[in-house]
Design a protein around this motif. Structure first.
Motif, PDB file in Angstrom:
ATOM      1  N   GLU A  46       0.830  -1.199   0.000  1.00  0.00           N
ATOM      2  CA  GLU A  46       0.000   0.000   0.000  1.00  0.00           C
ATOM      3  C   GLU A  46       0.868   1.253   0.000  1.00  0.00           C
ATOM      4  OE1 GLU A  46      -3.674   0.524   2.743  1.00  0.00           O
ATOM      5  OE2 GLU A  46      -2.004   1.491   3.787  1.00  0.00           O
ATOM      6  N   PRO A 274      -4.043   5.205   5.457  1.00  0.00           N
ATOM      7  CA  PRO A 274      -3.318   3.944   5.647  1.00  0.00           C
ATOM      8  C   PRO A 274      -4.194   2.900   6.333  1.00  0.00           C
ATOM      9  CG  PRO A 274      -2.549   5.611   7.197  1.00  0.00           C
ATOM     10  CD  PRO A 274      -3.478   6.309   6.252  1.00  0.00           C
ATOM     11  N   SER A 282       2.810  -0.865   4.456  1.00  0.00           N
ATOM     12  CA  SER A 282       2.393   0.423   3.930  1.00  0.00           C
ATOM     13  C   SER A 282       3.528   1.443   4.008  1.00  0.00           C
ATOM     14  CB  SER A 282       1.174   0.950   4.715  1.00  0.00           C
ATOM     15  OG  SER A 282       0.743   2.193   4.215  1.00  0.00           O
TER      16      SER A 282
END
Length: 1007
Positions: A46, A274, A282
């Motif tokens: 991510e 997030p 992430s």
């Protein structure tokens, strides 16, 4: 990385970014992302960064890391490497993907990303090695090393391709041409692909929109390996994220041998918030970054105060009210106020109301008023967008400070369609995520103290454009809530207080399973399992791609306006010689526009006005041009990836705003034909007789007779050469004045072209006047089918099959080189080479050799020194006639090649995996997945076997016939396909097929 190496890499990265972006430095989060990829030899799950944080920097990071991988891993480039960089070789940096795919659910944003990626690639390619800072030339060297070197026909090493980084755009609503397919022929090259989710997802699932069935497994394999997917706006593409992740899961479940050497597909979601999940890796913006990144701090933390304005009024009063709110936010010198509404007709009414208000002010006269208000209400064709680049620069704040532009009105096109930097914004209520995107167009660079936003809410409105009332209610509740954005839509504030996500408009996300893939990967068969929803193509894959199955979403279909003959068949013939190009294509916004086209046609019929012909151009079909019969609903016959070519007489467009109209327009406002203005693609020359006078008709008729590529069956000797005319010769024939009308003022006179007398209509048949259309096409790179089958690409060199510099030995070396560069072990490398050495053995069939000897004298003795691999003919129609005469229609030479290899191979499962080699040979043109249609008696008919054994006893036809019977009559071929699918993975074996086919095609391109 240790601190010393990290500092060294950071210095390289800073120099690279500064060279690309005119001196700016990367943000801290961008450095962390680059470090993460190096440390883990993969991308994170991510990227958490709000709008305006610079997420497109992932393209720079991708190119930079591929260049480092090239410099650290290539022996040929050791002179370029410092000792610190050499240590990166121990960190598996070579395992990072070569291809980066950026997807976003907006065509306009795909275009912007493509433009930025193209600029990046061009700067690197044109870099001066002698400049003060030669970082870009060093990056270019690294990318060239990453692509590696292959051997030419003489066995000498050469660069894979002249471009160090290839950029490709794949989006719906535009024609697919040969240039867009070039990416798949260079698997070792660093690449950036900008695509819409459907165009990527359909290719990943073996159902690529707008491409041939034979090309589908090639693109599926390449996207499933050595690729990282950056899925922008992941909250709008949850199903695609699930499906893409399932690809790697299934390959891992099958323990694909390919994944040992090449990275399976990696999926990176971008989000403004997030994930609250320890299992998700992430990387993103952190508050501490603002201490160093002052420019980023300004961009993200500047206040964008929101005023909620609820009204209840009539349509006319509503447009007047929005116009008044725009006027209230105006006033600052050179400031441009944006206005985004949810429906096209609302935009038009606000435009009229605002124009009337400005007329009443003293500062605007008629001339300045024309440029004070601009309206963008839908996706336009790239040609028209290019004409408006000056206007876009004004919206971005980079234009003339004395520009009269003050207001820009638009629909959702303005959400992410342009990099606007409005001083203020008036917007209708929209879902929370859309409001955040719209707010991102205000004070985008953070150069003003604030960027005021007015959100207008119309009470009791039945439908707010394309949005559901439930999502609008959630958005309004978020705006009003105390924990919402506190009535501040600044990027950082929205990240800390995110909007409620839109509800998933389906019961659940669909999980991709092995049996689904087994069905989808059979690209060469008509399966009973194929089905279609309304407006969808057979074997519909929306279940695995779309968040909203019943939405009236984009159909990935384009529309082109052309000056066409009246007769449908003539129109189809003209389009076949001058296919649609991307620059002239309007995208359809929704499936509902199919119904609009039919209604406009029926309305014209009642008034006895002609609609003109409509041709469906389908690049994936053998017969690419299909006239519409008017009786069938377009939505049932048009497939994703198709392009509709309509007459310029069809009242479908609004020439003022250059969009496809939903209600039809007056005839004198119809859109113009701009095909010949897109000079890289070709030209159509038109002439007619009128009132007894020639209007270019005679000169074009003479031109066609003199230069046109015809269907002559005359044979020529081996040394004869078919010369092609140049543009200068055309100009000499038609005269300077006519040439300027057609070709414009600038063209390359040395360009070699093909000339086709596409259509010639006499007055008696059409009832108007004699007319002629001539298609002039630059000598182009041949497409994949033409290259792989028989044609020589332009140089007319005689190409033999098995001589030392023949086609098959060259493909053997190229396949081996590709496999080596990609990191495969010796066994797979040798298996790829073995398949390349035998993939065209079936061309020794005497019928096929007769086809290849067109324009050549017949050899007296057919053996390895005289068998041809390619021919030199130019007439496709003549080829088809000869194929039919020789009983080759539907016959596949690679099917016979597989039979010969299977019968004659003595190394089954010893030195080579014979299953794999046989499968790669048989599928080397994309057919045979999972079965061939021809039986053994069709592959090698008795008459062919008898003649071959009589004339060429060295061919050993007995074993070949036995091999064909064993493979194609007893079902062994299907067993081999099944075994290799499970041993190497459905996508893994497709990837290996793609490597072999790329070797075949690139060798063919080089002659």
């Amino acid at each position: 990385m240790d601190s010393k190496l990290q500092d060294y890499v950071d210095t390289w990265f800073d120099r690279f970014v500064a060279a690309i972006h005119d001196g700016r430095q990367p943000y801290q989060w961008q450095r962390r992302l680059m470090h993460y990829v190096i440390d883990h030899a993969r991308w994170p799950d991510e990227i958490a960064a709000p709008t305006g944080a610079g997420k497109t920097m992932v393209m720079d990071i991708h190119v930079f890391l591929n260049a480092l991988a090239g410099l650290t891993m290539s022996v040929d480039c050791e002179d370029h490497i410092d000792s610190e960089l050499r240590s990166l070789a121990d960190m598996d940096i070579a395992y990072i993907p070569r291809r980066l795919v950026m997807t976003v659910n907006r065509r306009a944003l795909v275009d912007d990303q493509y433009d930025e990626a193209t600029d990046l690639a061009n700067r690197i390619e044109s870099a001066d090695a002698q400049s003060e800072d030669s970082i870009l030339s060093e990056i270019r060297d690294g990318l060239n090393c990453r692509a590696g070197k292959v051997r030419d026909i003489n066995g000498k090493p050469q660069a894979v391709d002249c471009s160090p980084c290839r950029v490709t755009r794949l989006r719906g609503g535009e024609a697919t041409d040969n240039a867009k397919n070039q990416w798949r022929y260079y698997p070792t090259q660093c690449q950036i692909v900008c695509a819409t989710p459907d165009m990527f997802g359909s290719r990943l699932l073996f159902r690529g929109y707008g491409i041939t069935k034979a090309a589908r497994p090639m693109e599926a394999g390449l996207f499933a390996y050595d690729t990282v997917l950056i899925l922008d706006e992941a909250h709008l593409n949850r199903q695609l994220a699930q499906t893409a992740a399932d690809v790697s899961r299934l390959e891992d479940l099958q323990k694909s041998k390919v994944a040992e050497f090449v990275s399976p597909l990696q999926v990176v979601k971008t989000t403004a918030t997030p994930a609250d999940n320890d299992e998700v890796e992430s990387v993103g913006v952190e508050f501490e970054d603002f201490q160093k990144d002052r420019a980023l701090c300004q961009r993200l933390t500047r206040c964008k105060p929101v005023e909620l304005n609820e009204v209840e009024c009539s349509d006319k009063e509503y447009a007047e009210h929005i116009a008044q709110r725009c006027m209230a936010l105006s006033g600052a010198q050179h400031a441009v106020v944006g206005c985004i509404v949810n429906k096209v007709d609302t935009a038009g009414k606000v435009f009229d109301a605002l124009t009337k208000k400005l007329k009443k002010t003293e500062q605007y006269d008629d001339d300045s008023l024309k440029n004070a208000v601009r309206c963008f209400v839908g996706p336009m064709r790239p040609y028209d967008k290019n004409q408006l680049q000056g206007v876009f620069s004004e919206i971005c704040g980079d234009g003339d400070p004395n520009s009269p532009l003050r207001f820009v009105i638009g629909t959702q096109t303005l959400e992410v369609g342009i990099d606007a930097d409005f001083s203020a914004l008036v917007t209708e209520l929209a879902p929370g995520n859309s409001l955040v995107q719209r707010a991102g167009r205000v004070n985008r660079r953070g150069l003003r103290d604030n960027g005021p936003i007015t959100v207008v809410i119309r009470k009791n409105e039945k439908k707010q454009g394309v949005y559901r009332q439930e999502d609008l209610d959630l958005s309004l509740a978020w705006l009003k809530s105390e924990r919402g954005a506190n009535l501040d839509l600044g990027a950082w504030n929205c990240m800390k207080h995110p909007a409620s996500p839109q509800e998933l408009d389906r019961m659940a996300l669909q999980r991709l399973e092995i049996w689904d893939v087994e069905n989808l990967s059979s690209t060469d068969e008509q399966l009973a399992a194929d089905y279609a929803f309304y407006g969808r193509s057979p074997a519909d894959i929306s279940l695995w791609l779309r968040d909203e199955l019943a939405s009236d979403d984009s159909p990935d279909v384009g529309v082109v306006a052309r000056d066409l003959p009246e007769d449908d068949a003539d129109a189809a013939r003209l389009v076949s010689f001058a296919p649609p190009v991307a620059e002239e294509t309007f995208p359809l916004r929704s499936f509902g526009q199919f119904d609009d086209i039919k209604k406009i046609y029926e309305k014209g019929q009642k008034k006895r006005k002609t609609f003109g012909p409509l041709v469906i151009y389908r690049p994936s079909a053998d017969d690419k041009c299909i006239p519409w019969d008017r009786k069938t609903d377009l939505s049932t016959v048009v497939h994703p990836g198709d392009t509709l070519v309509v007459s310029t007489e069809a009242p479908l467009f609004d020439q003022g705003t250059h969009v496809l109209s939903s209600s039809g327009i007056k005839e004198n406002q119809a859109e113009e034909d701009v095909y010949s203005c897109c000079h890289d693609s070709g030209w159509v020359l038109k002439g007619q007789k009128s009132d007894g006078k020639d209007r270019h008709y005679r000169v074009l008729d003479d031109l066609a007779r003199k230069f046109a590529a015809g269907d002559s069956e005359d044979t020529e000797t081996e040394n004869d050469h078919l010369g092609m005319p140049t543009l200068q010769q055309i100009v000499d024939e038609i005269g300077d004045k006519f040439a300027t009308e057609v070709f414009g003022k600038s063209y390359d006179p040395e360009t070699e072209v093909n000339i086709y007398p596409a259509v010639k209509v006499d007055a008696e048949r059409e009832g108007q006047s004699d007319r002629i259309w001539i298609s002039v096409q630059p000598m182009r790179n041949l497409d994949e089918r033409e290259l792989q089958e028989i044609r020589v690409d332009g140089n007319n060199r005689i190409v033999y099959l098995n001589t030392s510099d023949g086609h098959q030995p060259c493909v053997e070396r190229r396949a081996s080189d590709f496999a080596t560069i990609l990191g495969f072990d010796e066994r797979i490398r040798d298996e790829m080479a073995e398949a390349g050495l035998h993939h065209d053995d079936g061309k020794k069939d005497w019928r096929f050799q007769r086809l290849l000897h067109y324009r050549l004298s017949k050899s007296e003795n057919d053996d390895d020194s005289t068998y041809l691999a390619k021919s030199r003919f130019h007439s496709v129609s003549w080829e088809q006639r000869l194929r039919n005469q020789l009983s080759l229609a539907g016959w596949r030479h690679e099917q016979r090649s597989a039979a010969e290899y299977w019968a004659n191979s003595e190394r089954k499962d010893d030195e080579y995996d014979t299953d794999l080699v046989t499968r790669l040979i048989g599928t080397s043109h994309g057919h045979g997945r999972s079965a061939f249609r021809a039986s053994a008696s069709t592959v090698i008919p008795d008459s062919v076997a008898q003649k071959d054994m009589l004339c060429n006893p060295h061919l050993a036809m007995g074993p070949a016939m036995a091999g064909a019977q064993e493979l194609f009559d007893t079902g062994l071929w299907q067993t081999i396909v099944h075994r290799t699918d499970w041993k190497y993975g459905f996508w893994g074996v497709s990837y290996l097929e793609a490597i072999l086919r790329a070797a075949d095609i690139t060798v063919s391109k080089e002659g």
